[in-house]
Design an enzyme around this catalytic site. Structure first.
Site, PDB file in Angstrom:
ATOM      1  N   LYS A 153       0.889  -1.216   0.130  1.00 24.30           N
ATOM      2  CA  LYS A 153       0.032   0.027  -0.050  1.00 24.30           C
ATOM      3  C   LYS A 153       0.962   1.179   0.083  1.00 24.30           C
ATOM      4  CE  LYS A 153      -3.756   2.336   2.517  1.00 24.30           C
ATOM      5  NZ  LYS A 153      -4.734   2.244   3.580  1.00 24.30           N
ATOM      6  N   LYS A 166       1.114   9.967   5.288  1.00 21.01           N
ATOM      7  CA  LYS A 166       1.120   8.714   5.976  1.00 21.01           C
ATOM      8  C   LYS A 166       2.321   7.832   5.425  1.00 21.01           C
ATOM      9  CE  LYS A 166      -3.803   8.171   6.091  1.00 21.01           C
ATOM     10  NZ  LYS A 166      -5.091   7.205   6.136  1.00 21.01           N
ATOM     11  N   LYS A 201      -2.042  -1.629  -3.822  1.00 23.77           N
ATOM     12  CA  LYS A 201      -2.812  -0.447  -3.776  1.00 23.77           C
ATOM     13  C   LYS A 201      -2.093   0.616  -4.087  1.00 23.77           C
ATOM     14  CE  LYS A 201      -6.313   2.271  -1.149  1.00 23.77           C
ATOM     15  NZ  LYS A 201      -7.208   2.136   0.245  1.00 23.77           N
ATOM     16  N   SER A 252     -10.000   5.175  -5.573  1.00 22.59           N
ATOM     17  CA  SER A 252     -11.010   6.264  -5.990  1.00 22.59           C
ATOM     18  C   SER A 252     -10.415   7.215  -6.921  1.00 22.59           C
ATOM     19  CB  SER A 252     -11.016   6.847  -4.861  1.00 22.59           C
ATOM     20  OG  SER A 252     -10.065   7.532  -4.055  1.00 22.59           O
ATOM     21  N   TYR A 260     -14.759   0.137  -8.075  1.00 19.88           N
ATOM     22  CA  TYR A 260     -16.057   0.742  -7.527  1.00 19.88           C
ATOM     23  C   TYR A 260     -17.112   0.718  -8.592  1.00 19.88           C
ATOM     24  CZ  TYR A 260     -13.356   3.128  -3.947  1.00 19.88           C
ATOM     25  OH  TYR A 260     -12.546   3.105  -3.025  1.00 19.88           O
TER      26      TYR A 260
END
Length: 432
Positions: A297, A319, A350, A376, A415
């Site tokens: 990630k 992060k 990801k 997203s 999605y």
């Protein structure tokens, strides 16, 4: 000929007109004469001009010519200075036994693309709805809230979530992952709401499993939706505490497993969390609950719309101290080796599209199933381009999902899961 007779008749009519018209109309008559002469000439030219080629007709809006092409291609150029590819030393083409132009090549990959049936027979990668995990945003309200940065997505009420699961399941989508929007008053640094047995995620799990028992429910394991700091872990003096965070994550996964979760997916990127989670599940009797580890990630700029959806933007900083550096590829192999050794059942990369190389690295170096998250930001870019009319949404989405599969992904979080399942069914690529 007809053209000459028509021209003579036209001139006669105009001559008679000039002889009988008043002087003040002579200028107008002269203009009429000029127009008539040009029109007659154009008509005569069109009557005797050769027919346009098929390509020219198509350019003008007509149907392309269906006449067979003379593959000898002899006599098509009247100018002798035009280069002839079949003659002279080192000619790139020659002629076959029928005197047709011919490239002397045995291997012709286009033979395996010549029809839909042949293309389908040799297709290397096929995406079906069974490959999808459908992310669903949920909140504790009795209405749905559209997400402006993710057109077509919304925060679902629990009733709406259940309806979406049922509709998607009917289209072949079997697996769903839940992401909660938690009210600010329930957020704390320790994220204790994450393991409230009456919290929104446990209730949502129970609803799905009661109504659609064969649906596979995946849960996100991280503290950021529940944190008043907006980070995936517990914060102290601006630092994310690794081991303290894992302590809270173990409570979270047991709460989720007790509610009926089939797969837990730690997305926090704390060191050692997979082993701790596996041990917590096993000692509590949940040996059948799988772990889908967010193995690679990255600290990506593609997550913005997701954070809008959950209102979980970092309260400070970024992060980068726990998520991977986007510049690093080999580092993913370290994470993959650790996660596999610690008990992960599946490994995730990801974001997805910008990291196809990482998906391939993991596929080539691990026997575990590989998941790709079509995040997203990727979704939002496609939506924006399609709303502008720059891309065909259906075509570009199905191509994107196929690219994940080709790169090595066995599982695709997207999605577009429900919509893509409908498109795939309409195309006849998948039949319930």
């Amino acid at each position: 000929c007809f053209e000459e007779a028509e021209e003579e008749r036209s001139h006669t009519i105009l001559s008679i007109h000039f002889q009988h018209c008043p002087p003040n109309t002579m200028k107008f008559s002269a203009a009429c004469f000029l127009f008539f002469t040009l029109s007659t000439g154009a008509a005569a030219f069109s009557a005797v001009a050769p027919k346009a080629s098929g390509a020219a007709q198509a350019a003008d809006g007509g149907a392309p010519s269906l006449e067979p092409v003379d593959k000898t291609l002899k006599g098509i150029d009247s100018d002798d200075s035009v280069y002839e590819p079949t003659s002279g030393n080192g000619a790139p083409l020659t002629r076959n036994n029928k005197d047709e132009v011919w490239v002397s090549q045995r291997a012709r990959p286009r033979r395996n693309r010549k029809s839909p049936a042949v293309r389908g027979m040799v297709r290397e990668n096929i995406v079906t709805p069974a490959n999808f995990i459908y992310p669903l945003f949920i909140h504790d309200e009795d209405f749905n809230q559209p997400i402006p940065s993710m057109p077509g997505c919304e925060r679902h009420s629990l009733d709406s979530m259940l309806a979406e699961v049922q509709e998607s399941f009917a289209l072949g989508v079997r697996t769903f992952v839940l992401f909660p929007k938690v009210p600010d008053e329930l957020k704390t640094n320790l994220g204790v709401e994450a393991y409230n047995p009456e919290g929104i995620v446990p209730r949502a799990i129970r609803m799905i499993k009661a109504a659609v028992p064969d649906a596979v429910v995946v849960t996100d394991v991280a503290l950021d939706p529940y944190s008043d700091q907006g980070h995936d872990g517990v914060v102290e003096n601006g630092k994310i505490l690794n081991d303290v965070t894992i302590n809270q994550l173990c409570k979270q996964v047991i709460c989720q497993a007790r509610a009926g979760a089939d797969i837990v997916a730690p997305s926090d990127m704390m060191d050692g969390r997979v082993k701790a989670i596996r041990d917590a599940l096993d000692t509590e009797g949940f040996t059948d609950v799988s772990i889908l580890a967010y193995t690679a990630k990255y600290a990506s700029a593609y997550y913005g719309p997701f954070r809008d959806a959950l209102d979980s933007h970092p309260g400070f900083g970024d992060k980068k101290t726990y998520q991977q550096d986007p510049a690093n590829g080999r580092e993913a192999l370290i994470e993959a080796e650790l996660d596999a050794a610690e008990g992960a059942d599946m490994l995730m990369v990801k974001p997805g599209m910008p990291y196809l190389d990482v998906i391939r690295r993991l596929k080539d170096n691990s026997p575990l199933p590989i998941a790709a998250y079509h995040v997203s930001g990727e979704y939002a870019m496609i939506k924006a381009a399609c709303e502008k009319g720059w891309l065909n949404e259906r075509d570009v989405v199905l191509e994107t999902l196929t690219c994940f599969k080709r790169a090595g992904a066995d599982i695709i979080l997207t999605y577009y899961a429900k919509q893509a399942a409908q498109w795939i069914k309409e195309d006849g690529l998948y039949d319930m």
